[in-house]
Design a protein around this motif. Structure first.
Motif, PDB file in Angstrom:
ATOM      1  N   ALA A  57      -9.366  -1.514 -35.695  1.00 21.43           N
ATOM      2  CA  ALA A  57      -9.554  -2.784 -36.402  1.00 21.43           C
ATOM      3  C   ALA A  57      -8.920  -2.664 -37.779  1.00 21.43           C
ATOM      4  CB  ALA A  57     -11.040  -3.109 -36.535  1.00 21.43           C
ATOM      5  N   THR A  58      -8.315  -3.749 -38.228  1.00 20.09           N
ATOM      6  CA  THR A  58      -7.742  -3.756 -39.567  1.00 20.09           C
ATOM      7  C   THR A  58      -8.866  -3.682 -40.589  1.00 20.09           C
ATOM      8  OG1 THR A  58      -7.622  -6.176 -39.398  1.00 20.09           O
ATOM      9  CG2 THR A  58      -5.593  -4.936 -38.969  1.00 20.09           C
ATOM     10  N   LYS A  59      -8.525  -3.257 -41.805  1.00 21.15           N
ATOM     11  CA  LYS A  59      -9.554  -2.975 -42.816  1.00 21.15           C
ATOM     12  C   LYS A  59     -10.334  -4.210 -43.252  1.00 21.15           C
ATOM     13  CE  LYS A  59      -6.838  -3.163 -47.068  1.00 21.15           C
ATOM     14  NZ  LYS A  59      -6.492  -2.424 -48.273  1.00 21.15           N
ATOM     15  N   ASP A  60      -9.855  -5.395 -42.926  1.00 23.93           N
ATOM     16  CA  ASP A  60     -10.586  -6.612 -43.288  1.00 23.93           C
ATOM     17  C   ASP A  60     -11.699  -6.948 -42.293  1.00 23.93           C
ATOM     18  OD1 ASP A  60      -8.823  -7.294 -41.254  1.00 23.93           O
ATOM     19  OD2 ASP A  60      -7.806  -8.868 -42.386  1.00 23.93           O
ATOM     20  N   LEU A  61     -11.876  -6.138 -41.261  1.00 25.60           N
ATOM     21  CA  LEU A  61     -12.966  -6.315 -40.292  1.00 25.60           C
ATOM     22  C   LEU A  61     -13.977  -5.179 -40.450  1.00 25.60           C
ATOM     23  CD1 LEU A  61     -11.020  -7.376 -37.074  1.00 25.60           C
ATOM     24  CD2 LEU A  61     -12.436  -8.823 -38.543  1.00 25.60           C
ATOM     25  N   ASP A  62     -15.117  -5.503 -41.032  1.00 23.43           N
ATOM     26  CA  ASP A  62     -16.139  -4.468 -41.220  1.00 23.43           C
ATOM     27  C   ASP A  62     -17.562  -4.978 -40.991  1.00 23.43           C
ATOM     28  OD1 ASP A  62     -16.573  -6.014 -43.479  1.00 23.43           O
ATOM     29  OD2 ASP A  62     -16.060  -4.443 -44.909  1.00 23.43           O
ATOM     30  N   ALA A  63     -17.699  -6.128 -40.346  1.00 25.55           N
ATOM     31  CA  ALA A  63     -19.027  -6.703 -40.106  1.00 25.55           C
ATOM     32  C   ALA A  63     -19.762  -6.007 -38.959  1.00 25.55           C
ATOM     33  CB  ALA A  63     -18.924  -8.200 -39.825  1.00 25.55           C
ATOM     34  N   CYS A  64     -19.016  -5.403 -38.029  1.00 29.92           N
ATOM     35  CA  CYS A  64     -19.629  -4.695 -36.900  1.00 29.92           C
ATOM     36  C   CYS A  64     -18.573  -3.839 -36.213  1.00 29.92           C
ATOM     37  CB  CYS A  64     -20.267  -5.668 -35.912  1.00 29.92           C
ATOM     38  SG  CYS A  64     -19.089  -6.743 -35.078  1.00 29.92           S
ATOM     39  N   PHE A  65     -19.036  -3.034 -35.280  1.00 26.03           N
ATOM     40  CA  PHE A  65     -18.143  -2.194 -34.489  1.00 26.03           C
ATOM     41  C   PHE A  65     -17.738  -2.934 -33.205  1.00 26.03           C
ATOM     42  CE2 PHE A  65     -20.742   0.952 -36.777  1.00 26.03           C
ATOM     43  CZ  PHE A  65     -19.733   1.673 -37.398  1.00 26.03           C
ATOM     44  N   PRO A  66     -16.437  -3.098 -32.952  1.00 28.75           N
ATOM     45  CA  PRO A  66     -16.019  -3.728 -31.699  1.00 28.75           C
ATOM     46  C   PRO A  66     -16.577  -3.018 -30.458  1.00 28.75           C
ATOM     47  CG  PRO A  66     -14.175  -3.645 -33.212  1.00 28.75           C
ATOM     48  CD  PRO A  66     -15.289  -2.845 -33.836  1.00 28.75           C
ATOM     49  N   ALA A  67     -16.667  -1.697 -30.496  1.00 28.51           N
ATOM     50  CA  ALA A  67     -17.179  -0.955 -29.331  1.00 28.51           C
ATOM     51  C   ALA A  67     -18.617  -1.321 -29.005  1.00 28.51           C
ATOM     52  CB  ALA A  67     -17.061   0.546 -29.563  1.00 28.51           C
ATOM     53  N   SER A  68     -19.422  -1.587 -30.024  1.00 25.19           N
ATOM     54  CA  SER A  68     -20.824  -1.946 -29.761  1.00 25.19           C
ATOM     55  C   SER A  68     -20.915  -3.275 -29.024  1.00 25.19           C
ATOM     56  CB  SER A  68     -21.634  -1.991 -31.060  1.00 25.19           C
ATOM     57  OG  SER A  68     -21.196  -3.041 -31.896  1.00 25.19           O
ATOM     58  N   ILE A  69     -19.970  -4.160 -29.289  1.00 23.23           N
ATOM     59  CA  ILE A  69     -19.920  -5.447 -28.579  1.00 23.23           C
ATOM     60  C   ILE A  69     -19.445  -5.211 -27.143  1.00 23.23           C
ATOM     61  CG2 ILE A  69     -18.732  -7.675 -28.463  1.00 23.23           C
ATOM     62  CD1 ILE A  69     -18.596  -7.423 -31.623  1.00 23.23           C
ATOM     63  N   ALA A  70     -18.375  -4.446 -26.993  1.00 22.98           N
ATOM     64  CA  ALA A  70     -17.819  -4.193 -25.661  1.00 22.98           C
ATOM     65  C   ALA A  70     -18.818  -3.488 -24.752  1.00 22.98           C
ATOM     66  CB  ALA A  70     -16.546  -3.365 -25.778  1.00 22.98           C
ATOM     67  N   ARG A  71     -19.637  -2.625 -25.318  1.00 29.78           N
ATOM     68  CA  ARG A  71     -20.643  -1.898 -24.541  1.00 29.78           C
ATOM     69  C   ARG A  71     -21.599  -2.857 -23.832  1.00 29.78           C
ATOM     70  NH1 ARG A  71     -21.216   1.496 -28.551  1.00 29.78           N
ATOM     71  NH2 ARG A  71     -19.854   3.146 -27.869  1.00 29.78           N
ATOM     72  N   ARG A  72     -21.834  -4.005 -24.443  1.00 24.82           N
ATOM     73  CA  ARG A  72     -22.756  -5.002 -23.864  1.00 24.82           C
ATOM     74  C   ARG A  72     -22.055  -5.972 -22.909  1.00 24.82           C
ATOM     75  NH1 ARG A  72     -23.877  -5.643 -29.492  1.00 24.82           N
ATOM     76  NH2 ARG A  72     -23.097  -7.762 -29.329  1.00 24.82           N
ATOM     77  N   CYS A  73     -20.723  -5.990 -22.911  1.00 23.39           N
ATOM     78  CA  CYS A  73     -19.939  -6.925 -22.085  1.00 23.39           C
ATOM     79  C   CYS A  73     -19.824  -6.444 -20.648  1.00 23.39           C
ATOM     80  CB  CYS A  73     -18.501  -6.996 -22.575  1.00 23.39           C
ATOM     81  SG  CYS A  73     -18.167  -7.873 -24.033  1.00 23.39           S
TER      82      CYS A  73
END
Length: 127
Positions: A57-73
């Motif tokens: 993720a680019t440095k302007d994305l720091d609200a959450c981890f993309p992997a934590s979202i994908a884990r639930r998908c």
């Protein structure tokens, strides 16, 4: 019916990317879910075929981890995920999430690298 993994499958790496519309959990979640859904549908994958996915993720994305979202998908809780920060390069795509997925792909299945939203300009030949 259980599908057997045999010589008709090969380990393949699939790249892709998308952009979030901003730096909130909801905006990142929308982008990640769409990207994972496209990765799976464009390549005729099942969750058993997904071995691992590395996110950057680019440095302007720091609200959450993309992997934590994908884990639930899509029931992907058994896939190995890793989050990394994308190297900073001036004039890069903002709010960009990139993936490299290691998958078992049927040997007859062509690879389709999903480049979505604002990330489509990274690889216009792959959209």
């Amino acid at each position: 019916m259980e599908e057997k993994m045999n010589n008709d499958y090969k380990i393949t790496f699939i790249r892709g990317a998308t952009t979030a519309s901003g730096n909130s959990v909801n905006e990142i979640e929308d982008a990640v879910v769409e990207l994972i859904d496209e990765l799976i549908s464009r390549n005729n994958l099942t969750k058993r075929n997904l071995l691992s996915i590395t996110f950057t993720a680019t440095k302007d994305l720091d609200a959450c981890f993309p992997a934590s979202i994908a884990r639930r998908c899509n029931g992907l809780d058994s896939v190995a995920f890793l989050d990394c920060q994308q190297m900073f390069v001036s004039n890069d795509v903002n709010f960009c999430i990139r993936i490299m997925a290691q998958v078992l792909l049927h040997s007859n299945n062509p690879v389709n690298h999903p480049y979505l939203r604002g990330a489509s300009k990274l690889r216009p030949d792959r959209c």
